[in-house]
Scaffold this motif. Sequence first.
Motif, PDB file in Angstrom:
ATOM      1  N   ILE A  29       0.738  -1.140  -0.237  1.00 37.10           N
ATOM      2  CA  ILE A  29       0.077   0.193  -0.051  1.00 37.10           C
ATOM      3  C   ILE A  29       0.882   1.204  -0.028  1.00 37.10           C
ATOM      4  O   ILE A  29       1.776   1.220   0.949  1.00 37.10           O
ATOM      5  N   ILE A  30       0.667   2.024  -0.922  1.00 34.85           N
ATOM      6  CA  ILE A  30       1.434   3.472  -0.741  1.00 34.85           C
ATOM      7  C   ILE A  30       0.493   4.350  -0.098  1.00 34.85           C
ATOM      8  O   ILE A  30      -0.640   4.679  -0.148  1.00 34.85           O
ATOM      9  N   VAL A  31       1.237   4.891   0.834  1.00 34.26           N
ATOM     10  CA  VAL A  31       0.324   6.198   1.942  1.00 34.26           C
ATOM     11  C   VAL A  31       1.130   7.234   1.815  1.00 34.26           C
ATOM     12  O   VAL A  31       2.174   7.311   1.810  1.00 34.26           O
TER      13      VAL A  31
ATOM     14  N   VAL B 295      -2.652   9.104   4.242  1.00 40.21           N
ATOM     15  CA  VAL B 295      -3.651   8.384   3.628  1.00 40.21           C
ATOM     16  C   VAL B 295      -3.378   7.332   2.524  1.00 40.21           C
ATOM     17  O   VAL B 295      -2.566   7.719   1.587  1.00 40.21           O
ATOM     18  N   PRO B 296      -3.793   6.084   2.452  1.00 36.59           N
ATOM     19  CA  PRO B 296      -3.579   5.289   1.359  1.00 36.59           C
ATOM     20  C   PRO B 296      -3.825   5.822   0.092  1.00 36.59           C
ATOM     21  O   PRO B 296      -5.217   6.288  -0.161  1.00 36.59           O
ATOM     22  N   ILE B 297      -2.955   5.924  -1.069  1.00 36.84           N
ATOM     23  CA  ILE B 297      -3.531   6.303  -2.007  1.00 36.84           C
ATOM     24  C   ILE B 297      -3.439   5.252  -3.487  1.00 36.84           C
ATOM     25  O   ILE B 297      -3.978   5.484  -4.579  1.00 36.84           O
ATOM     26  N   SER B 298      -2.693   4.225  -3.167  1.00 36.17           N
ATOM     27  CA  SER B 298      -2.826   2.990  -4.105  1.00 36.17           C
ATOM     28  C   SER B 298      -2.651   1.891  -3.582  1.00 36.17           C
ATOM     29  O   SER B 298      -1.748   1.702  -2.470  1.00 36.17           O
ATOM     30  N   ALA B 299      -2.788   0.503  -3.887  1.00 31.82           N
ATOM     31  CA  ALA B 299      -2.589  -0.724  -3.710  1.00 31.82           C
ATOM     32  C   ALA B 299      -2.122  -1.612  -4.593  1.00 31.82           C
ATOM     33  O   ALA B 299      -2.873  -1.478  -5.740  1.00 31.82           O
TER      34      ALA B 299
ATOM     35  N   ASN C 130      -8.588  -2.136  -6.243  1.00 30.28           N
ATOM     36  CA  ASN C 130      -9.438  -1.205  -6.299  1.00 30.28           C
ATOM     37  C   ASN C 130      -9.448  -0.750  -4.669  1.00 30.28           C
ATOM     38  O   ASN C 130      -9.635  -1.413  -3.805  1.00 30.28           O
ATOM     39  N   LEU C 131      -9.189   0.520  -4.417  1.00 31.91           N
ATOM     40  CA  LEU C 131      -8.920   1.102  -3.034  1.00 31.91           C
ATOM     41  C   LEU C 131     -10.215   0.924  -2.279  1.00 31.91           C
ATOM     42  O   LEU C 131     -10.413   0.717  -1.005  1.00 31.91           O
TER      43      LEU C 131
ATOM     44  N   LEU D 262      -6.274  -1.383   5.011  1.00 29.51           N
ATOM     45  CA  LEU D 262      -6.197  -0.065   5.158  1.00 29.51           C
ATOM     46  C   LEU D 262      -5.893   0.983   6.364  1.00 29.51           C
ATOM     47  O   LEU D 262      -5.080   1.909   6.566  1.00 29.51           O
ATOM     48  N   GLN D 263      -6.550   0.250   7.596  1.00 27.41           N
ATOM     49  CA  GLN D 263      -6.157   0.771   8.636  1.00 27.41           C
ATOM     50  C   GLN D 263      -5.007   0.434   9.263  1.00 27.41           C
ATOM     51  O   GLN D 263      -4.195   1.613   9.686  1.00 27.41           O
ATOM     52  N   ILE D 264      -4.324  -0.642   8.962  1.00 28.43           N
ATOM     53  CA  ILE D 264      -2.767  -1.090   9.195  1.00 28.43           C
ATOM     54  C   ILE D 264      -2.020   0.287   8.553  1.00 28.43           C
ATOM     55  O   ILE D 264      -1.026   0.758   9.227  1.00 28.43           O
TER      56      ILE D 264
END
Lengths: 507, 331
Positions: B181-183, B187-191, B216-217, B254-256
């Motif tokens: 995950i790119i944060v 905020v995560p912006i891509s995975a 898909n985020l 996403l929370q992690i």
Amino acid sequence: MQNLAIRFWSILFISVGLAIIAHKVFQLGIPITPDTSTQTWTIQAQLAFKGNGRNIKATLSVPNITPGFAKIDEHFISGDFGLNANTKGDNKAATWAKRKAKGSQTLYYRTTVTRSSIERKWSTIPKYPEAPTFFEPYLTAVNKIIEDTRSQSADTETFTFELIDQLRNSDENENISLVRGLARTDAQVAELLTKLLAVAHIPTRELWAIKLEDSANNVQPQVFIQAYNGDEWLTFHPRTGAIGIPDDYVVWKIGRGPLFSLQGANDGELRFSITKSYINLLELAQFNTEKSNSLLGKLTLFSLPVNSQITYSLILMVPVGALIVVFMRTLIGIQTFGTFMPILIAIAFRETQLLWGIVLFTAIVFVGLLIRLYLERLRLLLIPRLTAILVIVVMLMLLISFQTSQLGLDRLLSISLFPMVILAMTIERMSITWEENGAQTALIQGLGSLLVACLGYLVMTNKNLEYLMFAFPEFLLVILGICIWMGRYTGYRVSELFRFRDFKSST
Amino acid sequence: MLVNYLGSVILRVPHKNMLSFANPFVLKKQGVLGINQRNSDYIMRYNKRKLYPLVDDKLQTKQLAINADIAVPKLYSTIKFNHQLKNLESLLQEYNDLVIKPAHGSGGNGILVLTGKIGKLYKTPSGELISINTIRHYISNILSGMYSLGGIPDSAFLEYRIQFDPVFDDVSFKGVPDIRIIVFRGVPISAMVRLPTSESNGKANLHQGAIGVGVNLKSGKTTHGVVGNTITTHHPDTGHSIEHLQLPYWDKILQIATKCSDTVGLGYLGVDIVLDRTLGPLMLELNARPGLNVQLANQLGLLSNLKYLEQMDQIPTMVDQRVALAQSLNE
């Protein structure tokens, strides 16, 4: 804000660098290519005489102040004579001495001159001369001539010119004819003029100069007469009255001739011979900057000792190579081992020439890698393993040198200078990359390094570029400016255009 | 060995667009982030250099995560010195299903997985049996810095071996599938999901041939996949479709990722998460210079999300709010 600062610094560095370069090119005349050449004349004075068995002392006037010309170098060829050259006033003289010499002796003085606009003035300020004594009937004639001349002239310059003109032309005037009888040769005319001008209390002196002709032997020095107008020395041709030293004459001596004197020897003969040649403009520029007062001119690398010059010409090429790496990595996106490994490899190639460099480099790295992979199986620790690779690299180099010398391929012997540490480091880096990121990455980076190294080699061995960097180290500022600018390049790399070629917009 | 490597490189199937290039203006329009821009506009601007050791040293990362109540694989033991290897046997007696890692390893290198013990020998996932001395040498290589950047002496650690969630069983070849995950600004912006292949030798490293699959985020469903730089729809080894797989625990993942960003303080961060059969999502490691392949996997440039978040004055502070923001990003 940040971008503004970056633009400011990079434009500042680039423009300061270019300004200094422009100054050096246009003001100091440093050529921008290494092989621009200019005319020079080599004048050789040959002094021959016969020793009569006593102590010999031979003195030869040599050029010191040469308006319109600059001496680039000079040599005294003394044989077994002792030499002492010193400057006295505006003149310079070489004195050769020897004990009890017999028979023919020849001494040489050789100087190379070139046209130069750098002015050096004569420093001597003369006293007003005592009027010489003329005896009748000359005294009356001389007084009459001076009087006539004075009435037809306004200052020292016109007076001197008028006097020479009268001596030359007025055949009907008996005073002139009488006085003219005193002088036949140019030297005698000059001597006569000195005396006449002294009557008018004008300080004068003789000036001896050599006419420059290509491949001329047995050139005789020409005498000129100089008159002091209270401010500067004016030069006249003793026969024609032409003002100024003609621009193809090199001043040899100020004052009475002849140009040499001998003690303990006779049959002295002085001959001049001249040859025209061409020298590198750079040598000239170097000479000019030494003579000029430009601070930038004095800060030249050409004043370093020759061996430091060679080192610096290499060192100055390293940033150029680094700039290539910057371009290849940031703009093109070629992967290399580290940032500067390719430059180090390129420097190593300088020793071996490109083709052999690539072949040897590839061969040694390949064999080194195979051995390294085997050492890996032996489970050696990192540092001993690195050292083992180094030893193996040295052994491989020894082997290659030995083989090639046996085969008679002498030029390959330069492998012995091939920096082995660079090879060992490359092998280690490559094998670590191999293990960590796979064979593909290792090969891509290896080939990338080799490619950049080749490019770096081609750029770094470019003679013109090497010369430019050496003559204008200010290019370092330009490179610095470019690097700062490149440091904020946020555009795509060419490799990314390839990488994202399948990218399809999902919008 | 060498010949094999060379063969595999040379004999790679040529791509149909082998010599074609993307138009840089089109890429720009699609918001594709390039390495130069990533480095100068994001990494250098949002990632403080002094925070790098926190993510470069996996032991430190693990400790930070434990403090912040982020689930990680359990740390069994740390080995810092060669003499500790004398007690290795007794250490391994306690745990015989474990992973040995270098603290400063990168790209999944230097990891040794042991799945059990048969007699005096230890079993690896490929079925190979190795002796205690082999393991000792392996660890001492780690300690000597073989897998750390620049060969700096390193430490090794032993941790819990993940029991993979069955969701990836059909689409991975050996090894460790993980979720990247790119944060950005918390905020995560891509995975994407990274699936090991035979070519990647079981590693989830895209450079070595693993598949990257976009996620898909909002929904946590997989989209497209790429091998290298080429789009693919099926796993090359198993032949199963890699599209439309629903990742379990997506909100929790996403929370992690969001929490990791808070904990470590890096503005532009890559978070690697693995899914355990029983423990759920566990944070494996963090990356201060995450790669750009996530864009290929998603067929979507990062710049639009980066720019959107960059111009926001205030990023919500609550984790849930930020997760919600992330899930609304690509709408």
